[in-house]
Scaffold this active site. Structure first.
Site, short mmCIF file in Angstrom:
data_model
loop_
_atom_site.label_atom_id
_atom_site.label_comp_id
_atom_site.label_asym_id
_atom_site.label_seq_id
_atom_site.Cartn_x
_atom_site.Cartn_y
_atom_site.Cartn_z
N GLN A 145 0.92 -1.20 0.04
CA GLN A 145 0.00 0.13 0.04
C GLN A 145 0.99 1.29 0.00
O GLN A 145 1.78 1.49 0.86
CB GLN A 145 -0.92 -0.15 1.35
CG GLN A 145 -2.23 0.90 1.11
CD GLN A 145 -3.20 0.60 2.36
OE1 GLN A 145 -3.31 -0.55 2.48
NE2 GLN A 145 -3.60 1.77 3.24
N TRP A 178 5.78 24.32 19.59
CA TRP A 178 6.75 24.86 20.28
C TRP A 178 8.25 24.53 19.89
O TRP A 178 9.51 25.29 19.94
CB TRP A 178 6.50 24.33 21.78
CG TRP A 178 7.43 24.70 22.90
CD1 TRP A 178 8.12 23.98 23.49
CD2 TRP A 178 7.55 25.97 23.61
NE1 TRP A 178 9.14 24.52 24.48
CE2 TRP A 178 8.60 25.77 24.35
CE3 TRP A 178 7.15 27.35 23.18
CZ2 TRP A 178 9.07 26.82 25.15
CZ3 TRP A 178 7.74 28.22 23.81
CH2 TRP A 178 8.66 28.28 24.95
N GLU A 185 6.15 29.82 16.71
CA GLU A 185 6.35 30.27 18.30
C GLU A 185 7.54 30.85 18.59
O GLU A 185 8.46 30.08 18.90
CB GLU A 185 5.75 28.98 19.12
CG GLU A 185 4.38 28.83 18.75
CD GLU A 185 3.92 27.38 19.75
OE1 GLU A 185 4.51 27.53 21.14
OE2 GLU A 185 2.98 26.65 19.48
N TYR A 186 7.82 32.22 18.50
CA TYR A 186 6.92 33.07 18.06
C TYR A 186 7.51 34.17 17.04
O TYR A 186 8.91 34.65 17.23
CB TYR A 186 6.34 34.01 19.35
CG TYR A 186 5.82 33.03 20.31
CD1 TYR A 186 4.50 32.62 20.21
CD2 TYR A 186 6.35 32.83 21.52
CE1 TYR A 186 3.88 31.79 21.07
CE2 TYR A 186 6.09 31.88 22.30
CZ TYR A 186 4.68 31.51 22.38
OH TYR A 186 4.07 30.62 23.19
N MET A 241 -3.63 31.13 21.31
CA MET A 241 -3.18 30.18 22.31
C MET A 241 -3.76 30.39 23.79
O MET A 241 -2.64 31.03 24.59
CB MET A 241 -1.89 29.74 22.26
CG MET A 241 -1.75 29.10 20.66
SD MET A 241 0.22 28.43 20.61
CE MET A 241 0.83 29.85 19.99
N THR A 242 -4.80 30.54 24.09
CA THR A 242 -5.43 31.12 25.45
C THR A 242 -5.31 29.94 26.46
O THR A 242 -6.18 29.66 27.28
CB THR A 242 -6.85 31.67 25.30
OG1 THR A 242 -7.44 30.59 24.37
CG2 THR A 242 -6.61 32.99 24.37
#
Length: 401
Positions: A103, A131, A172-173, A235-236
């Site tokens: 496959q 991150w 980030e970031y 991203m709270t």
């Protein structure tokens, strides 16, 4: 008469100019997105089939596969074995059919194709960065067109062409510090998203995870980035924690005193009043990001401390509580039984059990965040990450309401 013709000509020319640059379709007012982690198929044993068995797939509008790499400024596969090489047995397969040795597409990608075939309304995005994987974005920002072209080529690989509906950028970031520091300038993310939009076209779904930290938001042009994105996912969560290190789209370091890591609003004694979902959303709107392009994030895990000397937030602690996959962090489906809630602070549950103290969201606190998103006409909500939920997806069920 001639003046009217001149005005009409200007309008026609303006519309034609706008047509040269592909624009994203209008943002959905009811986005329910969730991250599926590439590494979850290993120790966690969380597979694509779990999304079917829990009926989570019926509640999601968008699924984000995390993470692809940014290598040398280009989009690249993260873990080939997990993504498309690992054979899936019949018992773990979405349709009950095992992968074969010949496959071409196995692993999670093969299962995602089956999941999408059974749920044609589901949109799937490939998320890049994270991150511990964001260092490569600095090189990407030096040549956004090359970055975008590499992403398009990867999405169109013949082995999985048509599986992904777009790209999620989890940097980030930009122009700030995460695990590494970036100094690409405030317009770096905007340039990357603009290049992706031009390369992938107006119908592609292009999103970005953006900081919960207000100071980091002020370091970038997020209103500009929103012009080219379907939405920005704030991203709270992870505003506070007992240990530094990755937890998904954030890597916090925090106080030696307990605190709600993902409070909706400020509460008496909170270490930083701007470390809340409300403060992050308020900042994004003030920066000029349209409300309909803002998603708020909900963590499906808790942050914990040990050696705690009090039941309320703000109690002194000696360090991070032990967790199965890392100190100071544990999945919701573990905590809800092992250390059930004893109170709430700022709209997030907390729990004291022996010497340990944890903060995490529950179906009840998620309902309040959903109500907040509706009240402020936000684009929706997203979950980091789906393996932290219960086998019957009780957190995602609450989030999707």
């Amino acid at each position: 008469m001639h003046a009217r013709i001149a005005v009409l000509l200007v309008l026609v020319l303006a519309l034609a100019a706008c047509g040269d640059a592909p624009q994203p379709p209008p943002a959905s007012p009811q986005v329910v997105a969730g991250y599926f982690t590439e590494w979850g198929v290993y120790d966690r044993g969380f597979r694509v089939k779990n999304l079917q068995d829990s009926r989570a797939v019926e509640r999601l509008t968008h699924l984000k596969y995390a993470f692809g790499k940014v290598d040398g400024g280009r989009c690249a596969v993260g873990d080939r074995w997990a993504a498309f090489e690992k054979p899936v047995e019949a018992a773990d397969s979405v349709d009950g059919v095992a992968d074969t040795a010949t496959q071409k597409l196995r692993g999670s990608f093969g299962q995602l194709r089956k999941l999408k075939a059974a749920n044609p309304d589901l949109k799937i995005l490939w998320s890049f960065g994270g991150w511990s994987g964001s260092a490569g974005f600095t090189a990407a920002a030096r040549n956004p067109a090359r970055f975008a072209a590499s992403c398009r080529a990867l999405l169109n690989d013949p082995r999985w062409a048509g599986l992904f509906d777009g790209v999620d950028v989890d940097w980030e970031y930009p122009n700030a510090c995460g695990q590494v520091c970036d100094r690409s300038g405030p317009g770096a993310l905007t340039a990357l998203l603009a290049a992706l939009r031009a390369s992938l076209g107006g119908q592609a779904i292009i999103t970005a995870a953006v900081p919960g930290d207000v100071g980091k938001l002020r370091a970038g042009d997020y209103a500009g980035a929103a012009r080219y994105a379907n939405w920005l996912g704030a991203m709270t969560y992870d505003y506070f924690g007992a240990a530094s290190g990755p937890s998904g789209p954030s890597g916090p370091s925090g106080p030696s005193r307990t605190a709600a890591h993902s409070a909706l609003s400020a509460y008496p004694g909170i270490p930083r009043t701007a470390a809340t979902t409300e403060a992050t959303v308020t900042e994004l709107l003030a920066l000029g990001v349209p409300a309909a392009k803002v998603l708020i994030g909900v963590g499906f895990y808790g942050r914990g401390w040990t050696g705690v000397n009090g039941a309320e937030p703000g109690a002194a602690a000696t360090g991070p509580a032990p967790g199965k996959y890392g100190d100071g962090i544990e999945d919701y489906h573990v905590l809800v039984d092992r250390c059930p809630p004893t109170g709430t602070a700022g709209g997030q549950a907390y729990a004291r059990c022996g010497a340990q103290w944890w903060s995490y969201d529950t179906p009840e606190t998620i309902a309040a965040k959903v109500a907040y998103a509706r009240e402020h006409r936000l684009g929706g909500l997203f979950a980091w990450e789906l393996s932290g939920d219960t086998p019957d997806a009780e957190l995602l069920t609450a989030l999707s309401r």
